[in-house]
Motif scaffolding. Structure first.
Motif, PDB file in Angstrom:
ATOM      1  N   SER A 212       0.828  -1.205   0.000  1.00 40.71           N
ATOM      2  CA  SER A 212       0.000   0.000   0.000  1.00 40.71           C
ATOM      3  C   SER A 212       0.865   1.259   0.000  1.00 40.71           C
ATOM      4  O   SER A 212       0.573   2.235  -0.719  1.00 40.71           O
ATOM      5  CB  SER A 212      -0.924   0.015   1.222  1.00 40.71           C
ATOM      6  OG  SER A 212      -1.847  -1.043   1.169  1.00 40.71           O
ATOM      7  N   HIS A 213       1.930   1.248   0.804  1.00 33.05           N
ATOM      8  CA  HIS A 213       2.852   2.391   0.817  1.00 33.05           C
ATOM      9  C   HIS A 213       3.518   2.559  -0.542  1.00 33.05           C
ATOM     10  O   HIS A 213       3.658   3.688  -1.038  1.00 33.05           O
ATOM     11  CB  HIS A 213       3.912   2.194   1.895  1.00 33.05           C
ATOM     12  CG  HIS A 213       3.431   2.420   3.292  1.00 33.05           C
ATOM     13  ND1 HIS A 213       2.704   3.534   3.661  1.00 33.05           N
ATOM     14  CD2 HIS A 213       3.575   1.675   4.423  1.00 33.05           C
ATOM     15  CE1 HIS A 213       2.425   3.464   4.953  1.00 33.05           C
ATOM     16  NE2 HIS A 213       2.940   2.351   5.437  1.00 33.05           N
ATOM     17  N   ILE A 214       3.937   1.469  -1.144  1.00 36.20           N
ATOM     18  CA  ILE A 214       4.616   1.541  -2.440  1.00 36.20           C
ATOM     19  C   ILE A 214       3.679   2.106  -3.509  1.00 36.20           C
ATOM     20  O   ILE A 214       4.075   2.961  -4.311  1.00 36.20           O
ATOM     21  CB  ILE A 214       5.136   0.145  -2.853  1.00 36.20           C
ATOM     22  CG1 ILE A 214       6.260  -0.280  -1.907  1.00 36.20           C
ATOM     23  CG2 ILE A 214       5.643   0.172  -4.293  1.00 36.20           C
ATOM     24  CD1 ILE A 214       6.750  -1.692  -2.138  1.00 36.20           C
ATOM     25  N   LYS A 215       2.428   1.652  -3.526  1.00 33.04           N
ATOM     26  CA  LYS A 215       1.459   2.166  -4.492  1.00 33.04           C
ATOM     27  C   LYS A 215       1.248   3.664  -4.304  1.00 33.04           C
ATOM     28  O   LYS A 215       1.151   4.416  -5.282  1.00 33.04           O
ATOM     29  CB  LYS A 215       0.125   1.428  -4.346  1.00 33.04           C
ATOM     30  CG  LYS A 215       0.126   0.008  -4.885  1.00 33.04           C
ATOM     31  CD  LYS A 215      -1.211  -0.671  -4.676  1.00 33.04           C
ATOM     32  CE  LYS A 215      -2.329   0.048  -5.415  1.00 33.04           C
ATOM     33  NZ  LYS A 215      -3.634  -0.648  -5.268  1.00 33.04           N
ATOM     34  N   SER A 216       1.199   4.122  -3.046  1.00 31.39           N
ATOM     35  CA  SER A 216       1.029   5.548  -2.773  1.00 31.39           C
ATOM     36  C   SER A 216       2.238   6.346  -3.253  1.00 31.39           C
ATOM     37  O   SER A 216       2.092   7.439  -3.819  1.00 31.39           O
ATOM     38  CB  SER A 216       0.816   5.766  -1.277  1.00 31.39           C
ATOM     39  OG  SER A 216       0.692   7.144  -0.980  1.00 31.39           O
ATOM     40  N   ILE A 217       3.436   5.785  -3.050  1.00 27.44           N
ATOM     41  CA  ILE A 217       4.655   6.456  -3.519  1.00 27.44           C
ATOM     42  C   ILE A 217       4.644   6.578  -5.031  1.00 27.44           C
ATOM     43  O   ILE A 217       4.946   7.645  -5.594  1.00 27.44           O
ATOM     44  CB  ILE A 217       5.908   5.695  -3.034  1.00 27.44           C
ATOM     45  CG1 ILE A 217       6.030   5.783  -1.516  1.00 27.44           C
ATOM     46  CG2 ILE A 217       7.166   6.254  -3.703  1.00 27.44           C
ATOM     47  CD1 ILE A 217       7.079   4.853  -0.935  1.00 27.44           C
ATOM     48  N   ASP A 222       4.419   9.825  -9.599  1.00 27.93           N
ATOM     49  CA  ASP A 222       3.944   9.656 -10.971  1.00 27.93           C
ATOM     50  C   ASP A 222       4.876   8.749 -11.778  1.00 27.93           C
ATOM     51  O   ASP A 222       5.371   9.108 -12.855  1.00 27.93           O
ATOM     52  CB  ASP A 222       3.807  11.009 -11.675  1.00 27.93           C
ATOM     53  CG  ASP A 222       3.042  10.901 -12.994  1.00 27.93           C
ATOM     54  OD1 ASP A 222       2.268   9.935 -13.159  1.00 27.93           O
ATOM     55  OD2 ASP A 222       3.234  11.773 -13.859  1.00 27.93           O
ATOM     56  N   VAL A 223       5.124   7.554 -11.214  1.00 29.48           N
ATOM     57  CA  VAL A 223       5.918   6.544 -11.905  1.00 29.48           C
ATOM     58  C   VAL A 223       5.185   5.210 -11.801  1.00 29.48           C
ATOM     59  O   VAL A 223       4.285   5.039 -10.992  1.00 29.48           O
ATOM     60  CB  VAL A 223       7.335   6.408 -11.301  1.00 29.48           C
ATOM     61  CG1 VAL A 223       8.137   7.684 -11.516  1.00 29.48           C
ATOM     62  CG2 VAL A 223       7.262   6.059  -9.813  1.00 29.48           C
ATOM     63  N   GLN A 224       5.597   4.284 -12.633  1.00 29.21           N
ATOM     64  CA  GLN A 224       5.044   2.936 -12.609  1.00 29.21           C
ATOM     65  C   GLN A 224       6.195   1.941 -12.467  1.00 29.21           C
ATOM     66  O   GLN A 224       6.828   1.586 -13.444  1.00 29.21           O
ATOM     67  CB  GLN A 224       4.249   2.645 -13.895  1.00 29.21           C
ATOM     68  CG  GLN A 224       3.020   3.516 -14.077  1.00 29.21           C
ATOM     69  CD  GLN A 224       1.967   3.235 -13.005  1.00 29.21           C
ATOM     70  OE1 GLN A 224       1.815   2.106 -12.535  1.00 29.21           O
ATOM     71  NE2 GLN A 224       1.244   4.277 -12.611  1.00 29.21           N
TER      72      GLN A 224
END
Length: 265
Positions: A212-217, A222-224
């Protein structure tokens, strides 16, 4: 400056790459030992004591595979606390030398370690960098004297920049200033060789919480993906420290290298 300009330029570029993260910085002694043919070699960063806490070792690493981390930590603390200038000057600020200038000190045996020649520089107002060569004045050491002084200057500036953004990540500015404190901890963890499972274990997080933290980062920056994220981070770090990079190696020195100063133990 050293005569071998090409070699010095290669070292400078490599140090910039090695100081993108604390994990990479730990590899500096091994790299320098191989490049300069000096063994063993130790790098330490120590934070000065304040009103509430004593000095603390922020980073310590050695090119020797025989050196235990606990011994190196104690060695760095002993050096930082016991090495007192011969003249009545503040601890570890050499007489007649500005605090941000690279200097050398030579000490005798300390806690069973071999004779050491120590190159030192303040990274910032709180942290001092030590580059320690554990051998007598050999031909290799003498030949590398100017290079080692230059390297210490570089490490002081580069590690100072690393310490600055690690402690205050908001100085990297947008979009990194949008991250929460917890997200910064996760981001610093991602900037290592740990896989997500290892990172979750190290940070004491469940895999779901970490994800969840990684997805928020990713969303805020604005990277994938992890690689684009780290490329963006490294670009921001390089931009931050661009102003502190050393002058080009083609410049002529304004004065001779500082004469080694003896410290009383």
């Amino acid at each position: 400056m050293p005569q071998n300009t090409e070699k010095l330029m290669d070292i400078t570029v490599s140090l910039a790459d090695f100081t993108l993260s604390p994990e990479l910085a730990a590899r500096i002694p091994g790299y320098l030992s191989r490049t300069l043919n000096l063994e063993p070699l130790t790098l330490a960063v120590v934070r000065n004591a304040d009103d509430k806490n004593g000095p603390k070792v922020i980073l310590v690493a050695s090119s020797s595979t025989l050196a235990e981390e606990s011994s190196l930590v104690q060695y760095a603390l002993d050096l930082h606390e016991k090495a007192t200038p011969v003249q009545d000057t503040p601890p570890l600020r050499l007489a007649g030398v500005h605090a941000t200038t690279s200097s050398t000190i030579t000490i005798g045996d300390l806690d069973g370690y071999p004779h050491a020649t120590i190159y030192t520089r303040m990274a910032d107002d709180l942290h001092r960098v030590y580059l320690i060569v554990h051998q007598d004045d050999s031909a290799a050491l003498a030949a590398s004297q100017n290079i080692l002084i230059h390297i210490t200057n570089e490490l002081g500036k580069l590690l100072g920049s690393l310490l600055a953004w690690q402690a205050n990540p908001e100085i990297l500015r947008a979009p990194f200033d949008q991250l929460t404190d917890r997200e910064w901890i996760v981001l610093r963890g991602l900037n290592s060789e740990d896989g997500e499972k290892q990172l979750a274990d190290r940070l004491g997080l469940s895999p779901h919480t970490l994800h969840s933290h990684i997805k928020s980062i990713y969303r805020k920056i604005d990277v994938q993906g992890r690689l684009p994220l780290l490329l963006r981070l490294n670009a921001a770090v390089r931009e931050l420290r661009a102003v502190s990079l050393a002058p080009t190696v083609t410049e002529q020195p304004r004065r001779a290298p500082t004469r080694p100063v003896a410290y009383a133990m």
